[in-house]
Enzyme design. Structure first.
Site, mmCIF file in Angstrom:
data_model
loop_
_atom_site.group_PDB
_atom_site.id
_atom_site.type_symbol
_atom_site.label_atom_id
_atom_site.label_comp_id
_atom_site.label_asym_id
_atom_site.label_seq_id
_atom_site.Cartn_x
_atom_site.Cartn_y
_atom_site.Cartn_z
ATOM 1 N N GLU A 9 0.067 -5.922 -11.537
ATOM 2 C CA GLU A 9 1.335 -6.342 -10.935
ATOM 3 C C GLU A 9 1.282 -7.758 -10.388
ATOM 4 O O GLU A 9 2.295 -8.448 -10.337
ATOM 5 C CB GLU A 9 1.739 -5.366 -9.819
ATOM 6 C CG GLU A 9 3.141 -5.583 -9.305
ATOM 7 C CD GLU A 9 3.683 -4.380 -8.557
ATOM 8 O OE1 GLU A 9 4.517 -4.588 -7.676
ATOM 9 O OE2 GLU A 9 3.277 -3.237 -8.848
ATOM 10 N N ASP A 105 1.060 -1.404 -9.321
ATOM 11 C CA ASP A 105 0.902 -0.575 -8.121
ATOM 12 C C ASP A 105 1.211 0.884 -8.439
ATOM 13 O O ASP A 105 2.167 1.189 -9.171
ATOM 14 C CB ASP A 105 1.825 -1.057 -7.007
ATOM 15 C CG ASP A 105 1.262 -2.287 -6.297
ATOM 16 O OD1 ASP A 105 0.142 -2.706 -6.631
ATOM 17 O OD2 ASP A 105 1.955 -2.821 -5.406
ATOM 18 N N TYR A 309 -4.691 1.678 -0.370
ATOM 19 C CA TYR A 309 -3.309 1.317 -0.706
ATOM 20 C C TYR A 309 -2.392 1.500 0.505
ATOM 21 O O TYR A 309 -2.295 2.589 1.069
ATOM 22 C CB TYR A 309 -2.839 2.198 -1.865
ATOM 23 C CG TYR A 309 -1.470 1.876 -2.390
ATOM 24 C CD1 TYR A 309 -1.257 0.734 -3.153
ATOM 25 C CD2 TYR A 309 -0.386 2.707 -2.139
ATOM 26 C CE1 TYR A 309 -0.001 0.430 -3.657
ATOM 27 C CE2 TYR A 309 0.870 2.422 -2.636
ATOM 28 C CZ TYR A 309 1.056 1.277 -3.394
ATOM 29 O OH TYR A 309 2.300 0.981 -3.879
#
Length: 744
Positions: A9, A105, A309
């Site tokens: 990303e 992601d 994350y």
């Protein structure tokens, strides 16, 4: 056999993946290795097409073209990042590439980023999905060893695309309708609007609130104080005469201990962080904005690889992650955390009863430290603060409960009951970790906990002092970023049905952990709200917008219903085509409601100063950095700063100085009356005040005539296009606002 094309990303993530996979040959927009080619998006490279790309008649903002309901909806390449899209498209069509690995992601929006690129590029090559929760080398290698077919995430993509199309249909149609109907730059959004409505509802509560005086009776005893309590268990009295009568009844009397209650209690540790809880604490402790906290945590995740994350709404982990906890503790066993981490490692097995819950883990588990060794020297002070919050919370959730003894003493004095409460700490447990409080625990003002002497039933107590304490009921507090995040996460109200409350709880409220920060920032940049200290206060523009908005869009119920349906689409239990069909009907309904409404909108912040570029009267607004004057014509875009709060300190009262005016005529001013010319300030730079860099930065902003918060959203672009197409720019030398051509 060809190579696998890995699509990340962001460039920073792509570089880490490439390094882990042994890709070293750098090219323009990608990195090549023996087995893999790693390339990257720049966030979204592809988006839904603007209205004008469907029909030329949509180019001009006109009531006659509403509602806009194109079918099918098209994708377009974002011009600013078209070069990188061309690179990816070339790679996707290359004979050197055999398959694609989606490494964006791991979430709904990341899935959308990748799928739209693949669709727009016309890729037909087989695709797999990398799904990881941290950017460590081990996590990347493990993820590539467990790739899954991309088709397993098709429903997640359909959910993401349905959300985007619904936001386009509702947001752009209602925004055009509001803007054209009221001749003002107004916007609507499924999450933005109910969030603003909550802020305004709170302001209305405060405005309607009428404070009432109340009275508390306090007796001072040897080493502690006791507060009167009535038969209804309430301690506040609203009748002053009764309070005085009760106080007189205690004169010349001793207190007799009627009961001593001791109760041993435990308080379990707080759960690990999800993003919203982390943003709340960072705002409460360090005054960081939600967007700032997200950026810092993202840096810790992507650049430093120290946390997992961050864009998660879960506060628990799964059993397989629990096996990695000792390695994570060893990684943080340094500096101020060393002693606690080593003590936890010695307690084998680790206590995970408050951390492991398979059923409560969503796409990603809670935010945890990774197994990467911590190098605090490489972090900025702000990154260290956020990392410290995550580490302390991680150690707390693995620690023992806080154990204490609640003590309550009741005294009988002149036939009335007075009570004193205290707490004795038995085992500090998780509360012993760190200097900052790990949770927000505010005590009531009426009864403060205190250390109590050892007393028994029947003991006589001398009364050393008697007093009536006067207080006033307080209105609800205005939202700050921490409490607004809480309200967005739990927007249910008493008026909602139990079913709707359950839906909002199950769908995590308004927005997602990843989008709430941007929603709050959008409210500021659109001048719907402003800051007063830490408080968030609605502006007249924001208040009027909610007054003229269709009722459905103001309620959190709309978002809750949408999110429930989107969750069903992602799980394969709902049909995305049915959802979008209903959204088309709904957009039509909302446009009709706006156009048929009798509500009025007026600019009540207009000044008598004309815009030097287009001649319209400027509006005065309070931006994030100070007071500004802006042109109402967004195509013109003129704005200038009136005043800005700096870090320069007043030499008299040491308050922060405001910088007012333009150019060499700028003046530093203080609320105490102190004034100093800009030129004089430059000469005495050796005292406490703004740094040269800070002042230069401000001057640059002045020259650019911008607040630095330009919006790139679809709604902002649509408003700009409308202004360009429908407002005739007057001659700046002699035109007046009445000469400006209006739509319709």
């Amino acid at each position: 056999m060809g190579k696998s094309l890995v699509l990340a990303e962001k460039p920073s993530v792509a570089r880490e993946i490439a390094r882990t996979l042994g890709c070293v040959q750098k090219r323009d927009g990608y990195i090549i290795g023996q087995q893999y080619i790693v390339t990257w998006a720049l966030g979204h490279l592809v988006t839904l097409a603007d209205p004008a790309e469907y029909d030329k008649s949509y180019e001009k903002w006109s009531l006659e073209t509403l509602p806009m309901l194109p079918t099918p909806m098209r994708l377009t390449v974002i011009k600013e990042t078209a070069k990188q899209f061309t690179v990816i498209k070339h790679l996707l069509t290359s004979s050197e590439v055999s398959d694609v690995i989606i490494a964006t992601d791991s979430g709904r929006e990341g899935e959308l980023v990748a799928r739209w690129i693949l669709i727009k590029a016309g890729s037909k090559k087989p695709a797999k999905r990398l799904w990881i929760s941290s950017q460590t080398d081990k996590a990347i290698r493990d993820g590539f060893a467990a790739l899954k077919p991309a088709r397993e995430y098709d429903n997640l993509f359909k959910s993401a695309q349905s959300r985007a199309e619904a936001d386009w249909l509702v947001g752009l149609n209602v925004t055009r309708a509001l803007t054209l109907k009221h001749n003002a730059s107004l916007s609507a959004g499924r999450v933005q609007t109910p969030t603003l409505a909550m802020i305004i509802a709170r302001e209305e509560e405060i405005r309607r609130f009428k404070p009432r005086e109340y009275y508390l009776l306090r007796l001072g005893c040897s080493g502690f104080s006791a507060t009167w309590i009535g038969k209804d268990k309430q301690s506040r009295l609203e009748d002053k005469e009764r309070a005085e009568t009760l106080l007189r009844s205690t004169e010349g009397k001793q207190g007799i201990v009627s009961t001593v209650t001791k109760q041993r209690k435990q308080k379990p540790p707080p759960s690990a962080y999800d993003l919203t809880e982390l943003q709340r604490d960072a705002n409460r402790i360090y005054a960081y904005t939600a967007k700032q906290t997200l950026a810092l945590t993202q840096s810790l995740y992507e650049r430093h690889k120290l946390v997992t994350y961050p864009r998660t709404d879960s506060r628990f982990i799964t059993g397989d992650v629990a096996r990695t906890l000792p390695d994570r503790l060893r990684a943080i066993a340094t500096g101020p955390y060393r002693q606690t981490a080593l003590l936890l490692l010695k307690s084998s097995p680790l206590s995970v009863r408050y951390l492991v819950d398979e059923a409560r883990v969503t796409d990603h588990h809670a935010i945890l430290p990774t197994e990467e060794p911590t190098e605090a020297k490489q972090l900025t002070p702000e990154e260290r603060n956020v990392h410290g919050l995550i580490v302390r919370r991680f150690m707390a959730v693995l620690s023992a409960p806080f154990e204490y003894e609640d003590v309550r003493i009741d005294l009988q004095v002149g036939g009335e009951t007075f009570t004193a409460k205290g707490k004795t700490v038995l085992k500090p447990g998780w509360k012993a970790i760190g200097s900052e409080p790990l949770v927000n625990e505010e005590e009531e003002d009426d009864e403060k906990e205190q250390l109590l002497p050892s007393l028994q039933k029947g003991d006589r107590i001398d009364i050393l002092s008697r007093a009536i304490v006067t207080g006033k009921t307080r209105p609800p507090a205005r939202y700050n970023e921490a409490t607004l995040l809480t309200a967005m996460e739990n927007p249910a109200s008493r008026q909602m049905s139990e079913r709707m409350r359950g839906i909002l709880k199950a769908t995590s409220g308004l927005g997602t952990p990843a989008t709430r920060a941007d929603i709050i920032e959008k409210l500021f940049s659109s001048f719907y709200v402003e800051r007063r200290g830490k408080e968030i206060v609605p502006t007249s523009k924001g208040t009027q917008l909610i007054a003229i908005m269709p009722p459905d869009l103001k309620s959190a119920e709309l978002t809750g219903t949408w999110e429930q349906e989107l969750a069903g689409i992602s799980q394969g239990t709902a049909d995305s085509r049915d959802f979008i069909a209903r959204m088309r009907d709904y957009a039509s309904k909302l446009v009709s409601m706006v156009l048929m409404s009798d509500a009025k909108y007026t600019h009540d912040n207009i000044t008598r100063e004309k815009c030097p570029d287009c001649g319209q009267f400027l509006l005065e607004v309070k931006g994030k950095k100070g007071i500004m004057r802006i042109c109402p014509d967004r195509e013109c875009g003129y704005r200038k700063s009136q005043s800005m709060t700096t870090n320069a300190r007043c030499p008299n009262c040491h308050q922060k100085l405001e910088l007012r005016g333009d150019g060499e005529k700028r003046v530093f001013a203080c609320i105490c009356g102190y004034r100093e010319k800009w030129t004089d300030f430059e000469k005495r730079r050796d005292g406490p005040g703004a740094t040269k860099g800070e002042v230069k930065k401000y001057m640059l902003e002045q020259d650019r005539k911008t607040d630095g918060g330009a919006e790139d959203s679809a709604l902002a672009k649509q408003l700009a296009q409308w202004m360009e197409a429908n407002w005739t720019k007057p001659n700046k030398d002699n035109a007046t606002p009445s000469q400006v051509k209006r739509p319709g």
